[in-house]
Design a protein around this motif. Structure first.
Motif, PDB file in Angstrom:
ATOM      1  N   LYS A  32       0.832  -1.202   0.000  1.00  0.00           N
ATOM      2  CA  LYS A  32       0.000   0.000   0.000  1.00  0.00           C
ATOM      3  C   LYS A  32       0.871   1.258   0.000  1.00  0.00           C
ATOM      4  O   LYS A  32       0.584   2.213  -0.722  1.00  0.00           O
ATOM      5  CB  LYS A  32      -0.928  -0.003   1.214  1.00  0.00           C
ATOM      6  CG  LYS A  32      -1.856   1.183   1.248  1.00  0.00           C
ATOM      7  CD  LYS A  32      -2.775   1.154   2.443  1.00  0.00           C
ATOM      8  CE  LYS A  32      -3.611   2.415   2.470  1.00  0.00           C
ATOM      9  NZ  LYS A  32      -4.499   2.478   3.598  1.00  0.00           N
ATOM     10  N   GLU A  36       0.841   4.092  -2.859  1.00  0.00           N
ATOM     11  CA  GLU A  36       0.603   5.505  -2.548  1.00  0.00           C
ATOM     12  C   GLU A  36       1.688   6.393  -3.140  1.00  0.00           C
ATOM     13  O   GLU A  36       1.394   7.476  -3.647  1.00  0.00           O
ATOM     14  CB  GLU A  36       0.496   5.706  -1.038  1.00  0.00           C
ATOM     15  CG  GLU A  36      -0.804   5.196  -0.461  1.00  0.00           C
ATOM     16  CD  GLU A  36      -0.883   5.298   1.054  1.00  0.00           C
ATOM     17  OE1 GLU A  36       0.114   5.677   1.702  1.00  0.00           O
ATOM     18  OE2 GLU A  36      -1.952   4.971   1.596  1.00  0.00           O
ATOM     19  N   GLN A 103      -5.401  -0.091  -4.742  1.00  0.00           N
ATOM     20  CA  GLN A 103      -5.368   0.439  -3.383  1.00  0.00           C
ATOM     21  C   GLN A 103      -6.654   0.082  -2.634  1.00  0.00           C
ATOM     22  O   GLN A 103      -6.608  -0.304  -1.460  1.00  0.00           O
ATOM     23  CB  GLN A 103      -5.181   1.956  -3.430  1.00  0.00           C
ATOM     24  CG  GLN A 103      -4.886   2.586  -2.100  1.00  0.00           C
ATOM     25  CD  GLN A 103      -4.615   4.060  -2.234  1.00  0.00           C
ATOM     26  OE1 GLN A 103      -5.246   4.744  -3.031  1.00  0.00           O
ATOM     27  NE2 GLN A 103      -3.672   4.562  -1.462  1.00  0.00           N
ATOM     28  N   ASN A 104      -7.779   0.170  -3.306  1.00  0.00           N
ATOM     29  CA  ASN A 104      -9.062  -0.189  -2.672  1.00  0.00           C
ATOM     30  C   ASN A 104      -9.113  -1.676  -2.335  1.00  0.00           C
ATOM     31  O   ASN A 104      -9.630  -2.059  -1.279  1.00  0.00           O
ATOM     32  CB  ASN A 104     -10.237   0.192  -3.575  1.00  0.00           C
ATOM     33  CG  ASN A 104     -10.444   1.686  -3.651  1.00  0.00           C
ATOM     34  OD1 ASN A 104     -10.050   2.425  -2.758  1.00  0.00           O
ATOM     35  ND2 ASN A 104     -11.059   2.139  -4.723  1.00  0.00           N
ATOM     36  N   ASP A 107      -6.986  -2.127   0.709  1.00  0.00           N
ATOM     37  CA  ASP A 107      -7.680  -1.604   1.889  1.00  0.00           C
ATOM     38  C   ASP A 107      -8.733  -2.581   2.402  1.00  0.00           C
ATOM     39  O   ASP A 107      -8.865  -2.772   3.611  1.00  0.00           O
ATOM     40  CB  ASP A 107      -8.331  -0.252   1.578  1.00  0.00           C
ATOM     41  CG  ASP A 107      -7.325   0.879   1.517  1.00  0.00           C
ATOM     42  OD1 ASP A 107      -6.204   0.722   2.063  1.00  0.00           O
ATOM     43  OD2 ASP A 107      -7.655   1.931   0.924  1.00  0.00           O
ATOM     44  N   SER A 108      -9.473  -3.199   1.489  1.00  0.00           N
ATOM     45  CA  SER A 108     -10.501  -4.141   1.939  1.00  0.00           C
ATOM     46  C   SER A 108      -9.868  -5.389   2.555  1.00  0.00           C
ATOM     47  O   SER A 108     -10.362  -5.911   3.561  1.00  0.00           O
ATOM     48  CB  SER A 108     -11.435  -4.521   0.791  1.00  0.00           C
ATOM     49  OG  SER A 108     -10.771  -5.274  -0.182  1.00  0.00           O
ATOM     50  N   LEU A 110      -6.936  -5.455   4.058  1.00  0.00           N
ATOM     51  CA  LEU A 110      -6.392  -5.015   5.345  1.00  0.00           C
ATOM     52  C   LEU A 110      -7.489  -4.932   6.399  1.00  0.00           C
ATOM     53  O   LEU A 110      -7.298  -5.353   7.546  1.00  0.00           O
ATOM     54  CB  LEU A 110      -5.709  -3.649   5.201  1.00  0.00           C
ATOM     55  CG  LEU A 110      -4.352  -3.636   4.543  1.00  0.00           C
ATOM     56  CD1 LEU A 110      -3.898  -2.197   4.290  1.00  0.00           C
ATOM     57  CD2 LEU A 110      -3.329  -4.379   5.371  1.00  0.00           C
ATOM     58  N   LYS A 111      -8.641  -4.410   6.005  1.00  0.00           N
ATOM     59  CA  LYS A 111      -9.756  -4.286   6.945  1.00  0.00           C
ATOM     60  C   LYS A 111     -10.200  -5.662   7.423  1.00  0.00           C
ATOM     61  O   LYS A 111     -10.432  -5.869   8.620  1.00  0.00           O
ATOM     62  CB  LYS A 111     -10.912  -3.551   6.268  1.00  0.00           C
ATOM     63  CG  LYS A 111     -12.074  -3.269   7.185  1.00  0.00           C
ATOM     64  CD  LYS A 111     -13.156  -2.490   6.471  1.00  0.00           C
ATOM     65  CE  LYS A 111     -14.328  -2.249   7.388  1.00  0.00           C
ATOM     66  NZ  LYS A 111     -15.414  -1.558   6.718  1.00  0.00           N
TER      67      LYS A 111
END
Length: 129
Positions: A32, A36, A103-104, A107-108, A110-111
């Motif tokens: 990530k 970024e 990235q999305n 993020d999902s 990671l969540k």
């Protein structure tokens, strides 16, 4: 030496599966961060192209402008340069969209991992930056 607060014991066993999840979480964080950085670079490049495009609109259409292709500069008419810049902007927009999608996804993931790890370890693990 104990890293937990005084009087608090850690009775939770870390299984191989847990360790794999922690390692995956760490790899995703690194990926990530890299995304970024790439995204910031592409957005900056798009901003530069937008600025150049605005400046070129002030030129006469028949005026020749230096345009860099590869390692050399060539003289092209203002209209041709604007076409090249528009095409380059579309390419960068495509790259930005792809990076944002990746990235999305990260993020999902990671969540999801964060939820699983906090559910098992609670206050015994810190996944925040």
């Amino acid at each position: 030496m104990e890293l937990l607060p005084e009087g608090k014991k850690n009775n939770i066993q870390v299984t191989l599966e847990d360790q794999k999840k922690i390692n995956e979480f760490s790899k995703l964080i690194l990926r990530k961060d890299s995304l970024e950085a790439d995204l910031a670079k592409e957005r900056q490049e798009k901003e530069y192209l937008d600025d150049v495009s605005l400046e070129l609109e002030l030129f006469d259409e028949e005026e020749k402008v230096q345009y860099k292709i590869g390692d050399i500069f060539v003289y092209l008419k203002q209209g041709k340069v604007l076409e090249h810049i528009e095409r380059d902007t579309e390419i960068i927009d495509s790259k930005i969209d792809t990076l944002e999608e990746k990235q999305n996804e990260i993020d999902s993931k990671l969540k999801e991992l964060k939820t699983q790890l906090y559910a098992k370890f609670g206050d015994n693990i810190n996944l925040e930056r």
